[in-house]
Design a protein around this motif. Structure first.
Motif, PDB file in Angstrom:
ATOM      1  N   PRO B  99       0.976  -1.044  -0.056  1.00 59.27           N
ATOM      2  CA  PRO B  99       0.065   0.131   0.096  1.00 59.27           C
ATOM      3  C   PRO B  99       0.837   1.428   0.072  1.00 59.27           C
ATOM      4  CG  PRO B  99      -0.925  -1.361   1.575  1.00 59.27           C
ATOM      5  CD  PRO B  99       0.370  -2.000   1.226  1.00 59.27           C
ATOM      6  N   TRP B 100       1.952   1.255   0.731  1.00 53.64           N
ATOM      7  CA  TRP B 100       2.866   2.287   0.666  1.00 53.64           C
ATOM      8  C   TRP B 100       3.445   2.791  -0.693  1.00 53.64           C
ATOM      9  CZ3 TRP B 100       8.156   3.097  -0.365  1.00 53.64           C
ATOM     10  CH2 TRP B 100       8.492   4.340   0.052  1.00 53.64           C
ATOM     11  N   MET B 101       3.675   1.432  -1.449  1.00 52.24           N
ATOM     12  CA  MET B 101       4.163   1.808  -2.771  1.00 52.24           C
ATOM     13  C   MET B 101       3.192   2.544  -3.788  1.00 52.24           C
ATOM     14  SD  MET B 101       7.195  -0.837  -3.571  1.00 52.24           S
ATOM     15  CE  MET B 101       6.341  -2.213  -2.756  1.00 52.24           C
ATOM     16  N   MET B 102       2.064   1.980  -3.505  1.00 54.40           N
ATOM     17  CA  MET B 102       0.818   2.108  -4.398  1.00 54.40           C
ATOM     18  C   MET B 102       0.532   3.744  -3.857  1.00 54.40           C
ATOM     19  SD  MET B 102      -0.988  -0.332  -6.106  1.00 54.40           S
ATOM     20  CE  MET B 102      -2.724  -0.415  -5.992  1.00 54.40           C
ATOM     21  N   GLY B 103       0.587   4.100  -2.812  1.00 58.26           N
ATOM     22  CA  GLY B 103       0.181   5.657  -2.371  1.00 58.26           C
ATOM     23  C   GLY B 103       1.219   6.435  -3.088  1.00 58.26           C
ATOM     24  N   LYS B 104       2.722   5.900  -2.844  1.00 54.75           N
ATOM     25  CA  LYS B 104       3.489   6.744  -3.790  1.00 54.75           C
ATOM     26  C   LYS B 104       3.375   6.834  -5.337  1.00 54.75           C
ATOM     27  CE  LYS B 104       6.756   7.754  -0.495  1.00 54.75           C
ATOM     28  NZ  LYS B 104       7.022   9.395  -0.198  1.00 54.75           N
ATOM     29  N   LEU B 105       3.100   5.746  -5.839  1.00 53.17           N
ATOM     30  CA  LEU B 105       2.772   5.700  -7.345  1.00 53.17           C
ATOM     31  C   LEU B 105       1.658   6.516  -7.696  1.00 53.17           C
ATOM     32  CD1 LEU B 105       3.404   1.871  -8.119  1.00 53.17           C
ATOM     33  CD2 LEU B 105       4.943   4.017  -8.953  1.00 53.17           C
TER      34      LEU B 105
END
Lengths: 74, 171
Positions: B99-105
């Motif tokens: 989720p953290w990477m999804m948020g960043k993307l």
């Protein structure tokens, strides 16, 4: 000159449409909104939005990856 | 001046609407539901989202860590953090890395978060309706849920919306 402007540059689906719908809500029938967007899906999505809502695409152009629409409220 | 693009007069648009069942509490599915709901409202369509089972967790106040009256309800509440900002991915969650990477993307590519889309959807008149049966089973009251939701109802109310012309979507 449009009655309102929506700068949706940099925003992805579905925000250009959502912000436009909010701007359209705030103006009177017959008034216009100018929309600037960089989402490459804009051309098709705004055509679909116009078809469904009945609001008219008065002008449409693209310049250097920026799509510009002038929309007239039904 | 360019030619006007418009629908022919004989094809007067008849936007009816959609009735989404948000069953899942997964991040990606919640996101999809919020995109559809906000877009549907933007198209001037009647939009209802019936939130049930794990989908209801998204609409529990995030500060409510323990809900319910018996130990099973309390334990289930403890194991699943409620609120739209705490959705887990159905796969590649990796303790929150996913989720953290999804948020960043999402930020990088100008994609609005589920929380932002929920706020916009509510502002545009999308009706989020809690499932009364799920509330009972999980021991939730309206005080446990976020503001602005519709009156809790059962499956018959959802189906009545479908019968009256709203297109059903199950997420």
């Amino acid at each position: 000159m449009a009655n309102a402007t929506v700068d949706a540059k940099g925003l992805n689906c579905p925000m250009p449409i959502v912000k436009t719908a909010q701007a359209i809500k705030a103006i009177a029938s017959g008034e216009t909104v100018e929309v600037l967007a960089t989402d490459p899906g804009s051309a098709k999505d705004f055509a679909a939005w116009s078809k469904t809502t009945g609001n008219v695409i008065v002008e449409q152009s693209v310049d250097g990856g920026v799509y510009r629409f002038v929309l007239r409220k039904k | 001046m360019t030619a006007e693009t418009t629908v022919p007069a004989d094809a007067e648009p008849h936007p009816q609407g959609i009735a989404i069942i948000l069953f899942s509490g997964d991040l990606e599915k919640t996101w999809a539901a919020m995109i559809l709901a906000s877009t549907s409202a933007s198209l001037g369509m009647t939009t209802k989202v019936f939130v049930t089972f794990w989908g209801l967790q998204t609409f529990v106040r995030p500060e409510k860590r323990i809900t319910g009256t018996n130990w099973m309800q309390k334990m289930l509440a403890f194991m699943a953090r409620p609120g739209i900002k705490y959705r887990k991915m159905s796969q590649m969650h990796f303790l929150g890395m996913g989720p953290w990477m999804m948020g960043k993307l999402a930020k990088k590519y100008g994609v609005s978060s589920p929380a932002e889309l929920l706020e916009v959807a509510q502002m545009m008149g999308v009706e989020f309706v809690p499932c009364l049966m799920t509330m009972d089973m999980f021991g939730l009251t309206s005080n446990d849920l976020i503001d602005g939701l519709g009156e809790p109802v059962g499956a018959a109310s959802y189906l009545a919306d479908v019968a009256s012309g709203l297109a059903p979507i199950f997420i």
